[in-house]
Every structure is written in structure tokens, then in C-alpha cells.
Design an enzyme around this catalytic site. Structure first.
Site, PDB file in Angstrom:
ATOM      1  N   GLU A  89       0.803  -1.224   0.000  1.00 54.95           N
ATOM      2  CA  GLU A  89       0.000   0.000   0.000  1.00 54.95           C
ATOM      3  C   GLU A  89       0.837   1.276   0.000  1.00 54.95           C
ATOM      4  OE1 GLU A  89      -0.547  -2.440   2.192  1.00 54.95           O
ATOM      5  OE2 GLU A  89       0.528  -1.772   3.971  1.00 54.95           O
ATOM      6  N   ASP A 146      18.345  17.450 -32.098  1.00 51.79           N
ATOM      7  CA  ASP A 146      18.602  18.180 -33.325  1.00 51.79           C
ATOM      8  C   ASP A 146      20.094  18.519 -33.346  1.00 51.79           C
ATOM      9  OD1 ASP A 146      18.615  20.039 -31.358  1.00 51.79           O
ATOM     10  OD2 ASP A 146      17.303  21.477 -32.342  1.00 51.79           O
ATOM     11  N   ASN A 164       5.574 -14.247   3.330  1.00 52.66           N
ATOM     12  CA  ASN A 164       4.679 -14.334   4.488  1.00 52.66           C
ATOM     13  C   ASN A 164       3.368 -15.017   4.154  1.00 52.66           C
ATOM     14  OD1 ASN A 164       6.196 -13.309   6.478  1.00 52.66           O
ATOM     15  ND2 ASN A 164       5.620 -11.181   6.100  1.00 52.66           N
ATOM     16  N   ASP A 189      14.306  22.680 -29.643  1.00 54.80           N
ATOM     17  CA  ASP A 189      13.968  23.985 -29.085  1.00 54.80           C
ATOM     18  C   ASP A 189      13.174  24.895 -30.005  1.00 54.80           C
ATOM     19  OD1 ASP A 189      15.900  24.389 -30.932  1.00 54.80           O
ATOM     20  OD2 ASP A 189      17.175  25.672 -29.706  1.00 54.80           O
TER      21      ASP A 189
HETATM   22  N1  LIG Z   1      17.738  32.131 -41.836  1.00 54.63           N
HETATM   23  C1  LIG Z   1      17.691  31.276 -42.829  1.00 54.63           C
HETATM   24  N2  LIG Z   1      17.702  31.704 -44.097  1.00 54.63           N
HETATM   25  C2  LIG Z   1      17.630  30.849 -45.098  1.00 54.63           C
HETATM   26  N3  LIG Z   1      17.555  29.533 -44.955  1.00 54.63           N
HETATM   27  C3  LIG Z   1      17.564  29.035 -43.736  1.00 54.63           C
HETATM   28  C4  LIG Z   1      17.621  29.861 -42.590  1.00 54.63           C
HETATM   29  N4  LIG Z   1      17.579  29.091 -41.509  1.00 54.63           N
HETATM   30  C5  LIG Z   1      17.497  27.830 -41.950  1.00 54.63           C
HETATM   31  N5  LIG Z   1      17.488  27.789 -43.289  1.00 54.63           N
HETATM   32  C6  LIG Z   1      17.442  26.606 -44.132  1.00 54.63           C
HETATM   33  O1  LIG Z   1      16.509  25.686 -43.609  1.00 54.63           O
HETATM   34  C7  LIG Z   1      17.177  24.473 -43.288  1.00 54.63           C
HETATM   35  C8  LIG Z   1      16.508  23.837 -42.128  1.00 54.63           C
HETATM   36  O2  LIG Z   1      16.591  24.682 -41.019  1.00 54.63           O
HETATM   37  P1  LIG Z   1      16.100  24.170 -39.608  1.00 54.63           P
HETATM   38  O3  LIG Z   1      16.080  25.352 -38.716  1.00 54.63           O
HETATM   39  O4  LIG Z   1      14.895  23.310 -39.770  1.00 54.63           O
HETATM   40  O5  LIG Z   1      17.201  23.175 -39.205  1.00 54.63           O
HETATM   41  P2  LIG Z   1      18.683  23.422 -38.829  1.00 54.63           P
HETATM   42  O6  LIG Z   1      18.824  24.649 -38.011  1.00 54.63           O
HETATM   43  O7  LIG Z   1      19.491  23.350 -40.086  1.00 54.63           O
HETATM   44  O8  LIG Z   1      19.045  22.153 -38.024  1.00 54.63           O
HETATM   45  P3  LIG Z   1      18.414  21.537 -36.701  1.00 54.63           P
HETATM   46  O9  LIG Z   1      17.149  20.889 -37.115  1.00 54.63           O
HETATM   47  O10 LIG Z   1      19.469  20.585 -36.333  1.00 54.63           O
HETATM   48  O11 LIG Z   1      18.225  22.620 -35.674  1.00 54.63           O
HETATM   49  C9  LIG Z   1      18.616  24.861 -43.052  1.00 54.63           C
HETATM   50  O12 LIG Z   1      19.507  23.812 -43.253  1.00 54.63           O
HETATM   51  C10 LIG Z   1      18.797  25.936 -44.103  1.00 54.63           C
HETATM   52  O13 LIG Z   1      19.053  25.352 -45.378  1.00 54.63           O
END
Ligand SMILES: Nc1ncnc2c1ncn2[C@@H]1O[C@H](COP(=O)(O)OP(=O)(O)OP(=O)(O)O)[C@@H](O)[C@H]1O
Length: 884
Positions: A304, A347, A695, A627
Site C-alpha cells: 500500500e 537536433d 509471508n 527547441d
Molecule cells: N535564416 C535562414 N535563411 C535561409 N535559410 C535558412 C535559414 N535558416 C534555416 N534555413 C534553411 O533551412 C534548413 C533547415 O533549417 P532548420 O532550422 O529546420 O534546421 P537546422 O537549423 O538546419 O538544423 P536543426 O534541425 O538541427 O536545428 C537549413 O539547413 C537551411 O538550409
């Protein structure tokens, strides 16, 4: 969730009419409330707290505590005893129930109070526009969500949780996720309808309104502002709560193991009483007079204190983690689940890398260094940062601007990007890997037929190249596109984050731009950025591997970049699986592939979530650390969602565990803490159940052999009370260092095997004691002998229980030495003292016990030594430290 058409909530009623009418009715304006007025409204309307978040009061919690299954079983047994007028048994059961309820309520209340303090640490804020005085200009500031009042003007950006019910005042490509309210997973578009809903006050479904945003929904993309129309208990979400019964999660590992074991035991317990009745009727011809004894045996089998021990062990683990300020466990059972995690999905950016990108190179379509590419990339970065109101500035954009500013400072050709005038931005978002800024070229007329707009696009090379018809002004065919994609792959394979840059100049227009306009572009070149591996990542990955946690990387980035980063950190990437490939797989195929793949690249949010679900379906306890808005679906899909404190609101709200920083080392410590708590719960179950089963077996055998009841119900229950009190100390155990090397999961079958084996050993010790008693008490008369038998068995039971606690406490490592923690030493010593002295004390006779002859103690010592040796030997042979 079902919505009654008549459910015209405060939000809908308060938001009827045009935008202007709504603002007027709320005595507010687009510039926000004056602080003093807002304070008055806070007093009038109360805090904007979500009713489900308020912790229950102590009395309410106490009133609810008998609802736990073990207490319910005890109550049933108590009622049965009362029904047959076995008042002694009924009273002792009532005491047991009371003690268990008080302990449980106190433990939960304490755990909840510290959780509430932790929640304050994580308090979500809203971006609000307010004015110091009626004449002052509006100031935008972050305000704790509970301070919001009707009339406040709130700004929304991607990742924000909508803090109250809002009537929208302005939107730019705003989409929100209303799954909390509707269960609908696709984002819903929201826009301002300046004329109002125009429903003439007829009943409407509140969620049908595109111009309203509801508390609890979250912004997926775009941005906007809105005026608060309802807060606290008057929001749509609060109104729906009683009907909805809260968000239902799929059963967690905690539910499956701890709760699974609890229900198995309850079934056993409920079977015990009828079994005892049948056996004693068949073999000794006894009738219903055995019922109190049968009930006592069943009570003897019930652990319990399990709910109390579980709450205490988990709350203690969570409190220790929170004290170091590194990890906050938002849902207590998640600490157990964290200890069970055998696959951790993370990620890449910011977890494995520092997320401090630095420009490495810019090159044109011909592969030669070209500063013009940086200039266009910077134009895009500047205006996306300015116009899209992202929750946190994008690190890639900031790095590009830093490099362009540096180039401008040195008079290099990469400068001059500020001369363009930004008009619109279409930022990246979940599943969207490019961003576009629409700008007016320097010196171009605003209102002339010849006015032009330039679309500057940058993003993932595959996505941008797909939208290009030219490269450097020359036509771009399939071969050229393939050559450029290959070049991007080469750069990525060197570990660089690669972005393609393209542009298009079009006649100016007033109509808003959409992703459909991102076509027929002219490829300008590539910018590549390096992002160094996080300094602690390699060591943390190695420690996680040593702790039996398989790490998988789920990233939106290029497969080449992801593979290279993993290699640099000592994680063999193997074959990288892309989002495109995931799309082509059925769930079962994906589950098989996911089990053997380490890196998943170019993942959109749903890809990440599918991989997590596939791993769970394959039987892995899966954690997910992310995140960004694009991590939300996977965070919710995982057994344990983990988010750093500075992650976007919506992911942090959905997470079970929050980290002070995105640091795998802290996460490893939390996993170990989870394993410790599970280890202590397992130790309690091993000890409590082995003794209880032993027991019960001994009681059944003795019941058949002896002409009298071997133990009176009151004795069983007093003994239980002593065991329970002592076993609470197990929540404070410190398992030896080796005990957390593997994921810790309570496995009902393994536990059952353990309990059967050790229960039988315990029963053998009891039977040996019966032999000793027969020898030591042979000169006594029948009544005195009966009393002495009760006393002898009581003493032996408490002494063996103390021995079992010492030897079975924390896996086999306890048998290998290691200091016994203070509370356990105290508890076992107390058990031994009570066991030896209670029969001799004035409490002995009322419990039908008399003092025993010295010969008994000598022989009992022998039994205990042999039992202790056998126990230690059997424990040493147990191979699985993580099981049970
Ligand atoms: N500020 C930006 N301007 C233009 N393209 C971008 C920008 N940020 C991300 N991308 C494009 O989008 C893709 C995916 O971005 P996303 O934020 O999903 O993942 P990540 O930051 O590359 O990686 P993770 O998923 O590991 O955080 C990037 O690899 C890039 O090619």
C-alpha cells in the site's frame, strides 16, 4: 473535443463587431492600455491563470487520495471486515488507509509546491504593448502571462503560446496551431476581418473565427497583434476544460511499468482472500470465521505504500536536479521515463554545434569567390530579421550580417546592403527551408510605372535551385542545376552550412507576396558558414553511449553537413536518411530503418515526429531534445520531450523536462537521476513484495498445519504498519554507481520472477522458524504455546524484513558493499528493535504475544545467519541491474 453550437464564450461575445467596436467596448486602443488602468483591471478581473494549472489544496487532495487503487483495495477489505463484525481488523485497516492517505497527500503536496516554484522559474511571458501615461508613447515589453488583462494589446510571433483569447488587430501570414482545442494538427490561417464576423449575434462555433486567437493555441508562422478579450477562467480553453478532461497522452513508460505492476498486484490481492477461504474450508473444514484472517492475508500482500514511495523517490530526484539549477522536471513520472530512455533524438544545431555560425566563403555560380553573393545574402538577412518579428533572431542571418558589416567596414564589395528598402519578408518556418525579402532597389521610384521590386531569396540549396531559371543571368538547365547541387553537397560534406542565394526583379505591385512568387529566380551563388561543434558534445555523446543511450540526430540541415559534424564528434553517421526517403516509407519499414539509422537530415517537423513515433513503436523508450517551432510535433510524440529554457514557449510548454541550457551533459545527469529514482522504486517493490509473498505462503502453510491461526489479523496489520514505515526509507537510498549504467525500466515479468524466487526463500526461512519454535516451545501448554508462536513469528518477520532491506536494497551492488544511507540504517535498526522488544512490552499481551525462552533467540540467530547468506548468494547471482 466537442463544441456545442451554443457555446458563445466570453471571447466570442466580447469580440463581436468591427475591430474598432471591439477596441471601444474594451476601452482600449492599438497603442495598448495605460499601466494604471491595467493594474485596476487586474484587481477587477483577477490573474490570467489557467484553472488546470492551480495546484489542489491539501484538503481537496486528501479527499481525493483514497481513489488510488491500493487504498481502494484496502477500503474494500475494511468494509468486508466491518460487514462480518471483525471490528479489530476493520480498525487497523482504517489506520493503514489513513496513514497511507496522509503520507501520500503530504508527499504530493510538497512535490507540487516545489513544482509550482519551478514553474515560476519557467513563467511564460507575453509581449505586450502598454503606455506609462495616456500621453506617453507605447512601449513593448515582456509581461508574465498571469498579469494580462482584457484590453491589453499582445504581439504574436512564431513559437509563442497564445496567452489569452484575442481579437486580432493586425496579421502577416499568421498561422496558428489549435490542436489543444480542436485536436486538428494542421495549422489554421488567421487574418483580420475588419468588419467583424458579421454573424448578427447568431450562435457560432468559436473556433470557426479566423479573426480570433484562443489561449493555448500556438503561433506556427507569421506574426500579428491582438487585443485581449478574455482571460483566466473566461477563456474558451478554460470553458472547455471540464468537458475535454485535459489533454490525453498515450500511456507513458511509467504508466506501463509502475501502473502495470500495481494492477497485477491488485488482481493477486483480490484473489488471495477467496483462496485462503477455500483452502481452509477444504482442508480444515473452517467456515466464514476465517474471513478476518483471509482479509488480513490479502492486506499483507498489498504494497500500500507504493504510491507514497513512488512520489517520494521521484520528487526527491527532481528536487536534487532542480537544486543544481540544471534540469527542471515538469511532470514527476517523466523522471522515471527519462531513466528508461534508451534512444535519445536530438537536433544538430545548438545541441551538437555551438549555433554560432561564422561566414566561411561566398562563391558565384562559376565556383569562384564572389562578394556580391554576400551582399545579396545580407539584404535578405537584414530585412527578414527586421520585418518578420521572429521570437529569437536567426543565427544564420546574424552571422551573414556580421560578415557583411565587416566587409563594408573594410570597404570591400560585400557592403552596401543597407541601401535597399525592405517591403515584405517571407521567413523560414516549420517545413519551409528558405526565406525571401522583397526590397526596393536603391534610388528606384516609389510610384511610377517603371517601379520595380526585387525578391531576394536564400535557403537550402535544393529548394532554392528548384526555383531558379537562370544562374548569373544565363539560362539554367537540368545539368547546370545538378552541377550546382553537387557543389553544394561538396561544401556540406566539409561540415559547412550551405545556403543558396537567388533573386528576381519584377514590376512593383501592392498585392502581398506569397511563396508562389518564389519562382523564375536567378541564382546568385552560395554562402557557406561554419558552426563549430559544441565543446562538451563529444564527451557527452561518449558518456551517453556508455550509459546505454543510443543517440540519433534529426536535423533540418543538409545530409553532408550533419554527417560531417557527427563524425567530428565521434558519432558514426552511417547511411544518412533524408526526409524525402522517410516520406516514401510505410510506418513498419520506417520503424526498422529508424532502429539502425543514426542521422536523419532535411527533416521537416512531421519527419522528426514520425521517426520518434517509429522508434517508440519498435519498443524503444524515446526522448527528444529540441527547441524550435519545428520541434514541437516530435517533442509531443516522444516518451520524454526535452527543451532548453530558452526554447520557444510552445515547445517549452509541451516539454516534460526543461534544461537550463541545451547541454547534453546536464541531460545525462538527469537520465542518471531518473535511473536512481526508478532503482529506489524497484528496490521497494522487490523488498516489499518478496517479504509479502513469503509471508503469505508461510501463512497458508502454517494455517493448514496448525490447529490455531498462525498470526492474528491485528498482528498481520501491526507488522504491515512497521514494514510500511521502514520501507519509506528506501526512497532515500543511494544506489551504487554501477546501478545506473543501463536504462532502468521496471519490468513486471522480471519483477514477478524475482519476487517468486525470493518470496519462496523467505517462506523457507519462516518454515525453518516454525521448526525452531516447535523445538523451543515444546514444554509449553497449548494456550501459552500459541501466544509464544505468535510472538516468535512476529520477531522473526521483523528481523528478516530488516535483513531483506539491507541486502536487496539497491540491486546486486548492495551485496558488493557500499555505505548504507542513514535513513535505511535507522529504519532497519528500528525494525529489529520493535521485532525483539514488542512481544516483551506491555503491548505484547493485547496482541496475543508472550515473552519467548532464550533458546528460541539462539536458534533464530542461526536461521537468520543461514537466511542472510542464502539471500546474499542469490542476489549476487541476479544478473540484470537495470531490470526489475
Ligand atoms: N535564416 C535562414 N535563411 C535561409 N535559410 C535558412 C535559414 N535558416 C534555416 N534555413 C534553411 O533551412 C534548413 C533547415 O533549417 P532548420 O532550422 O529546420 O534546421 P537546422 O537549423 O538546419 O538544423 P536543426 O534541425 O538541427 O536545428 C537549413 O539547413 C537551411 O538550409
Amino acid at each position: 473535443m466537442a463544441w456545442a453550437p451554443e457555446a458563445r464564450t466570453a471571447a466570442v461575445r466580447g469580440a463581436d463587431g468591427t475591430t474598432l467596436e471591439v477596441l471601444r467596448a474594451l476601452e482600449s486602443g492599438p497603442r495598448g492600455l495605460v499601466e494604471e488602468e491595467a493594474e485596476e483591471r487586474l484587481v477587477r478581473h483577477g490573474e490570467n491563470t489557467f484553472p488546470g494549472r492551480r495546484p489542489d489544496s491539501w484538503p481537496r487532495r486528501f479527499a481525493r487520495s483514497p481513489r488510488d487503487p491500493f487504498t481502494a483495495v484496502l477500503l474494500v477489505l475494511g468494509l468486508v471486515s466491518a460487514a462480518v463484525a471483525a471490528w479489530g481488523t476493520a480498525c487497523v485497516i482504517a489506520v493503514l488507509v489513513l496513514v497511507s492517505c496522509v503520507l501520500r497527500t503530504t508527499g504530493e503536496h510538497r512535490a507540487d509546491r516545489s513544482a509550482a516554484a519551478l514553474r515560476d522559474l519557467l513563467a511564460t511571458t507575453a509581449t505586450v504593448r502598454r503606455r506609462a501615461t495616456a500621453a506617453s508613447p507605447p512601449l513593448t515589453r515582456e509581461l508574465p502571462v498571469d498579469q494580462l488583462v482584457p484590453g491589453d494589446v499582445v504581439l504574436l510571433a512564431p513559437g509563442d503560446v497564445v496567452p489569452a483569447d484575442l481579437r486580432l488587430l493586425r496579421t502577416t501570414a499568421l498561422t496558428v496551431h489549435e490542436a489543444t482545442l480542436t485536436g486538428e494538427s494542421a495549422p489554421v490561417e488567421k487574418f483580420v476581418d475588419a468588419d467583424g464576423p458579421g454573424d448578427g449575434g447568431s450562435p457560432v462555433l468559436p473556433l470557426g473565427h479566423p479573426h480570433l486567437c484562443f489561449q493555448g493555441s500556438s503561433v506556427v508562422s507569421g506574426n500579428g497583434s491582438g487585443v485581449v478579450v478574455a482571460t483566466g477562467a473566461r477563456t474558451v480553453l478554460s470553458g472547455a476544460l471540464p468537458r475535454a478532461g485535459g489533454r490525453s497522452r498515450p500511456p507513458s513508460p511509467f504508466d506501463r511499468s509502475v501502473n502495470g505492476i500495481a494492477w497485477t498486484l491488485i488482481r493477486f490481492t483480490l484473489l488471495t482472500a477467496p483462496l485462503v477461504l477455500i483452502v481452509s474450508a477444504l482442508l480444515r473444514g473452517r467456515g466464514l470465521e476465517t474471513l478476518p484472517f483471509a482479509v488480513a492475508v490479502a492486506v499483507g500482500l498489498t504494497p500500500e505504500m507504493l504510491p507514497v514511495v513512488v512520489t517520494t523517490a521521484l520528487a526527491r530526484g527532481a528536487a536534487l536536479l532542480a537544486r543544481d539549477g540544471e534540469v527542471i522536471v515538469r511532470r514527476l513520472p517523466a523522471l522515471h521515463d527519462l531513466g528508461a530512455v534508451d534512444v535519445l533524438c536530438v537536433d544538430k544545431t545548438g545541441t551538437l554545434t555551438e549555433d554560432r555560425p561564422v561566414l566561411a566563403l561566398c562563391e558565384g555560380p562559376d565556383g569562384r569567390a564572389n562578394p556580391e553573393v554576400l551582399r545579396w545574402a545580407a539584404v535578405n538577412a537584414l530585412w527578414t530579421l527586421h520585418l518578420s518579428e521572429l521570437p529569437v533572431p536567426d543565427a544564420l542571418d546574424e552571422a551573414i550580417l556580421d560578415a557583411a558589416e565587416e566587409a563594408a567596414g573594410e570597404g570591400a564589395p560585400g557592403g552596401g546592403f543597407e541601401e535597399f528598402e525592405g517591403l515584405e519578408a517571407l521567413p523560414c518556418g516549420p517545413g519551409r527551408r528558405l526565406s525571401t525579402a522583397v526590397v526596393r532597389p536603391p534610388g528606384d521610384p516609389r510610384f511610377a510605372l517603371a517601379a520595380r521590386h526585387t525578391l531576394v531569396v536564400k535557403g537550402a540549396p535544393e529548394d532554392v535551385l528548384d526555383r531558379c531559371a537562370q544562374a548569373g543571368g544565363a539560362e539554367l538547365g537540368a545539368d547546370g542545376r545538378e552541377r550546382l547541387a553537387r557543389r553544394a553537397g561538396e561544401l556540406a560534406a566539409g561540415g559547412l552550412r550551405v545556403l543558396a542565394v537567388a533573386r528576381a526583379t519584377r514590376p512593383a505591385r501592392t498585392r502581398p507576396y506569397t511563396p508562389a512568387d518564389e519562382r523564375d529566380l536567378d541564382f546568385v551563388g552560395f554562402v557557406a558558414l561554419s558552426d563549430a561543434p559544441a565543446p562538451t558534445a563529444a564527451e557527452a555523446l561518449a558518456v551517453l553511449a556508455r550509459h546505454g543511450v543510443d543517440v540519433k540526430v534529426l536535423t533540418g540541415d543538409h545530409p553532408g553537413t550533419a554527417a560531417r559534424v557527427c563524425r567530428e564528434l565521434g558519432l558514426a553517421p552511417g547511411e544518412v536518411v533524408t526526409g524525402e526517403r522517410i516520406d516514401a516509407l510505410a510506418d513498419a519499414e520506417l520503424a526498422r530503418l529508424a532502429a539502425r539509422t543514426t542521422v536523419f537530415a532535411r527533416c521537416a517537423p512531421e519527419h522528426k515526429a514520425r521517426v520518434v513515433r517509429a522508434l517508440r513503436a519498435a519498443g524503444h523508450t524515446t526522448g527528444f531534445l529540441g527547441d524550435g517551432v519545428n520541434d514541437l510535433a516530435a517533442t509531443v510524440a516522444a516518451d520524454v520531450g526535452i527543451c532548453p529554457r530558452d526554447g520557444v514557449d510552445v515547445v517549452r510548454e509541451a516539454a516534460d523536462v526543461v534544461l537550463a541550457s541545451k547541454d547534453l551533459t546536464a541531460l545525462d545527469r538527469a537520465i542518471v537521476a531518473g535511473r536512481r529514482s526508478t532503482g529506489n522504486i524497484a528496490a521497494y517493490l522487490r523488498i516489499a513484495l518478496s517479504s509479502n509473498v513469503g509471508n503469505v505462503i508461510a501463512m497458508l502453510v502454517a494455517g493448514l498445519l496448525l490447529p490455531f491461526l498462525p498470526m492474528l489479523p491485528a498482528q498481520v496489520l501491526v507488522q504491515n504498519l512497521c514494514f510500511d514505515a521502514a520501507q519509506l526509507a528506501l526512497a532515500f537510498d543511494r544506489p551504487a554507481p554501477g546501478a545506473h549504467l543501463r536504462p532502468a525500466l521496471l519490468r513486471p515479468r522480471a519483477l514477478l520472477r524475482f519476487v517468486t524466487g525470493f518470496g519462496l526463500l523467505n517462506a523457507v526461512a519462516d518454515l525453518a522458524t516454525f521448526g525452531v519454535l516447535a523445538l523451543a516451545l515444546r514444554s509449553m501448554g497449548p494456550e501459552e504455546g500459541q501466544f509464544a508462536f505468535h510472538a516468535g513469528w512476529f520477531t522473526e518477520n521483523l528481523l528478516t524484513q530488516a535483513l531483506v532491506m539491507l541486502l536487496l536494497r539497491s540491486g546486486r551492488h548492495a551485496a558488493e558493499g557500499g555505505r548504507v544511507p542513514g535513513p535505511i540504517r535507522l529504519a532497519t535498526a528500528a525494525l529489529a528493535v520493535v521485532g525483539l522488544l514488542l512481544p516483551l512490552s506491555p503491548l505484547g499481551p493485547p496482541l496475543s504475544m508472550t515473552p519467548l525462552p532464550p533458546l528460541y533467540y539462539g536458534l533464530l540467530a542461526l536461521v537468520l545467519v543461514v537466511y542472510g547468506l542464502l539471500l546474499a548468494a542469490a542476489r549476487a547471482r541476479q544478473s540484470s541491474p537495470s531490470g526489475v
